[in-house]
Every structure is written in C-alpha cells, then in structure tokens.
Design a protein around this motif. Structure first.
Motif, PDB file in Angstrom:
ATOM      1  N   VAL A 140     -18.195 -21.307   1.553  1.00 40.09           N
ATOM      2  CA  VAL A 140     -17.070 -20.789   2.341  1.00 40.09           C
ATOM      3  C   VAL A 140     -17.514 -19.610   3.190  1.00 40.09           C
ATOM      4  CG1 VAL A 140     -14.776 -19.740   2.245  1.00 40.09           C
ATOM      5  CG2 VAL A 140     -15.339 -21.618   0.705  1.00 40.09           C
ATOM      6  N   SER A 141     -18.385 -18.766   2.643  1.00 34.69           N
ATOM      7  CA  SER A 141     -18.899 -17.626   3.414  1.00 34.69           C
ATOM      8  C   SER A 141     -19.690 -18.116   4.625  1.00 34.69           C
ATOM      9  CB  SER A 141     -19.788 -16.745   2.529  1.00 34.69           C
ATOM     10  OG  SER A 141     -19.032 -16.124   1.511  1.00 34.69           O
ATOM     11  N   TRP A 159     -19.339 -21.006   6.116  1.00 36.14           N
ATOM     12  CA  TRP A 159     -18.366 -21.589   7.055  1.00 36.14           C
ATOM     13  C   TRP A 159     -17.616 -20.485   7.811  1.00 36.14           C
ATOM     14  CZ3 TRP A 159     -13.013 -20.930   6.828  1.00 36.14           C
ATOM     15  CH2 TRP A 159     -12.287 -21.682   7.741  1.00 36.14           C
ATOM     16  N   TRP A 160     -17.227 -19.436   7.102  1.00 39.11           N
ATOM     17  CA  TRP A 160     -16.486 -18.328   7.706  1.00 39.11           C
ATOM     18  C   TRP A 160     -17.288 -17.693   8.841  1.00 39.11           C
ATOM     19  CZ3 TRP A 160     -11.635 -16.761   7.615  1.00 39.11           C
ATOM     20  CH2 TRP A 160     -11.308 -15.458   7.984  1.00 39.11           C
ATOM     21  N   ASN A 161     -18.626 -17.699   8.663  1.00 42.09           N
ATOM     22  CA  ASN A 161     -19.507 -17.133   9.684  1.00 42.09           C
ATOM     23  C   ASN A 161     -20.072 -18.191  10.629  1.00 42.09           C
ATOM     24  OD1 ASN A 161     -20.028 -14.073   9.129  1.00 42.09           O
ATOM     25  ND2 ASN A 161     -19.999 -15.025   7.098  1.00 42.09           N
ATOM     26  N   LEU A 165      -9.430 -25.683   4.291  1.00 46.41           N
ATOM     27  CA  LEU A 165      -9.902 -24.838   5.383  1.00 46.41           C
ATOM     28  C   LEU A 165      -8.790 -24.583   6.395  1.00 46.41           C
ATOM     29  CD1 LEU A 165     -13.452 -26.362   6.043  1.00 46.41           C
ATOM     30  CD2 LEU A 165     -12.882 -24.286   4.760  1.00 46.41           C
ATOM     31  N   TYR A 222      -5.349 -16.549   7.101  1.00 49.08           N
ATOM     32  CA  TYR A 222      -6.214 -15.398   7.376  1.00 49.08           C
ATOM     33  C   TYR A 222      -6.611 -15.271   8.838  1.00 49.08           C
ATOM     34  CZ  TYR A 222      -6.660 -15.222   2.304  1.00 49.08           C
ATOM     35  OH  TYR A 222      -6.390 -15.139   0.970  1.00 49.08           O
ATOM     36  N   ARG A 240     -11.736 -17.488  12.444  1.00 54.47           N
ATOM     37  CA  ARG A 240     -12.995 -16.955  11.923  1.00 54.47           C
ATOM     38  C   ARG A 240     -13.633 -15.988  12.922  1.00 54.47           C
ATOM     39  NH1 ARG A 240     -16.353 -22.213  10.758  1.00 54.47           N
ATOM     40  NH2 ARG A 240     -15.187 -22.944  12.575  1.00 54.47           N
ATOM     41  N   LEU A 298     -16.142 -12.168   3.527  1.00 49.53           N
ATOM     42  CA  LEU A 298     -14.856 -12.842   3.400  1.00 49.53           C
ATOM     43  C   LEU A 298     -13.758 -11.815   3.161  1.00 49.53           C
ATOM     44  CD1 LEU A 298     -15.740 -15.844   1.042  1.00 49.53           C
ATOM     45  CD2 LEU A 298     -15.301 -15.928   3.499  1.00 49.53           C
TER      46      LEU A 298
END
Length: 274
Positions: free
Chosen positions: A131-132, A134-136, A220, A227, A230, A241
């Motif tokens: 997830v980290s 993907w977040w970046n 996602l 949130y 991204r 995150l």
C-alpha cells in the motif's frame, strides 16, 4: 482442449484448487516475483526485493511425492534394469523405465518428486509495504506478487489426447537399482516413445504451482475517497501513509489484498525463460 488445459484443469480440481499452474514448467517461479498479466500471457515485472519491498519467508510442508493418475485411468507397467523389454519397446535391456497407457482421453498423469511448499509469512508487513508503494505511485494495481510456491526436485507431466495414448519413459540409472516406484518416474525421466499424447514434459528443479496476490481495487477506491488523491510519487520524495490509513492496515492487513483470480491465469510469457 489442448494439453495445457487438460493438465491445468486436472491439477486445480482438488488439492491445488486456488493455486495458479506454472506453464511451461521450465519457467521458474520464486517467492517475491512480481508479474503483470498481459493479453498474451503473464510477464515478469521484477521482484519485491528490487522494488524495496521486504518480506519474511516461511517453509511449510516437508518434501513428499505427488502422484495424479486421473482416478486410476492410467496403467503403469514398470521395467527394471536388466529385464528384457516388451516387444516394440524403445527401452534396452539395461534401461529402467515404464510404459504409461491412458484408458481415456483428455486425462493426465503427473508425478512430482520431493515437492515442498514455502510462503510469505508476514502478511501485515507485506500489505503495509504494498500500500505504501501504491500510495507513492511505485506499485500499479494491475501487478501480482507471488506469496506461495510449490517446488519439486523432478517432474513428469503427460496428458492424453485420446484413449489408448501411450508414453514410454526411461528413468535415471540410479532409479534402476531395486524395485521401481511411481516417484522414480520423475527422476531424470525422458520420453523415448509416445503415441496420441496431448502434452509431455519431464525435467528437474520445477515450481509447478504458485499463489499470487494483488491490491484489492475496490479497497483502493475507498482509500482515495476517504484520504484524497495520492501524492505525486515516482521521482518525488516518498510520502508516509496517513496515520489512520496505516492503523487501518495494521488492524486488518488482509482487507487490502485479494488473491489473483484463476480466470485471469495464462501461460507464461517470460523472456528470461525462453
């Protein structure tokens, strides 16, 4: 129905249901491999380590022998070294081997020798790392990561295109000492004569089955809704995150992950193995 499909369907009916089937078997699958499914097959897309994503390995089942004979629709006649071969046999008196005869078409005969399973144990850590990434914007939601692998020291895979198909196998000289067993048919085996087979493969150091996971797309979507978009990513400094998202993953790491759908499974298109 081609030989691969017969073999795949046979393997995933019972014991290996939920696993993906490696084809061709010359393809080596390893824990942490990353794949991307394209229209013409599954392609390598690096591995977790190269992407800076750590994982912990665990070893599961001990070595064993796997035998599949399509509900006893396959007859196996062994031939020990020093015994006179049958008429029309391609084996010599010094050879050890066996004749495999299929009584029905579209069936499979499979032997994996010294097979064992290994997997990734730290689901929470892997989920957070994916997830980290993907977040970046360093991980695409189309990518698949290998989380479990079955490896075998030797393999023989035969499928019948029609009833009456026959394969004659020659096995390693070391197997010819004493009485032969099914496991010996995956010890340095080669097909020396065949008729009406759909597929045939013999070899060593194989990884016949594997499991993959991906990030769950609807999860996602929920994260973006909660949130916001991204950060820029891909070239920018990595962003941590959001604390609440990190806590959410820690509480339920499997919510972010889903297994690869078997309907997406295709044979490999991997330049490293061609």
């Amino acid at each position: 129905m081609d030989g691969y499909q017969v073999y795949r369907d046979a393997m995933t009916k019972d014991q290996w249901q939920g696993w993906w089937v490696t084809w061709p078997l010359s393809t080596r699958v390893r824990l942490g491999h990353v794949y991307d499914r394209k229209s013409d097959g599954v392609r390598r897309a690096g591995d977790l380590a190269a992407r800076g994503i750590p994982f912990q390995r665990e070893h599961g089942t001990p070595d064993g022998t796997f035998i599949y004979d399509s509900n006893e629709s396959v007859d196996v006649a062994f031939k020990a070294s020093g015994k006179t071969p049958a008429a029309l046999s391609a084996l010599t008196e010094a050879d050890a081997g066996a004749s495999v005869t299929f009584t029905r078409g579209r069936t499979a005969f499979v032997v994996f020798r010294e097979y064992s399973q290994s997997g990734i144990s730290d689901v929470r850590g892997l989920s957070h790392a994916l997830v980290s990434a993907w977040w970046n914007k360093e991980w695409d939601d189309s990518l698949l990561a290998v989380t479990s692998v079955v490896a075998a020291a030797g393999a023989t895979v035969l499928t019948a295109a029609e009833g009456g198909a026959v394969a004659e196998l020659k096995v390693s000289a070391s197997a010819g000492v004493g009485e032969l067993g099914m496991a010996d048919l995956a010890l340095g085996a080669s097909v020396v004569r065949h008729s009406a087979l759909g597929a045939q493969w013999t070899g060593t150091d194989v990884t016949p089955f594997y499991q993959v996971i991906r990030l769950r797309k609807n999860w996602l979507g929920k994260i973006v809704a909660e949130y916001g978009p991204r950060p820029p990513g891909r070239g920018a400094l990595p962003s941590a995150l959001p604390p609440l998202l990190s806590e959410e993953i820690g509480d339920d790491p499997e919510a972010a992950l889903e297994p690869g759908d078997r309907t997406e499974e295709l044979p490999f298109h991997d330049p490293e193995n061609e």
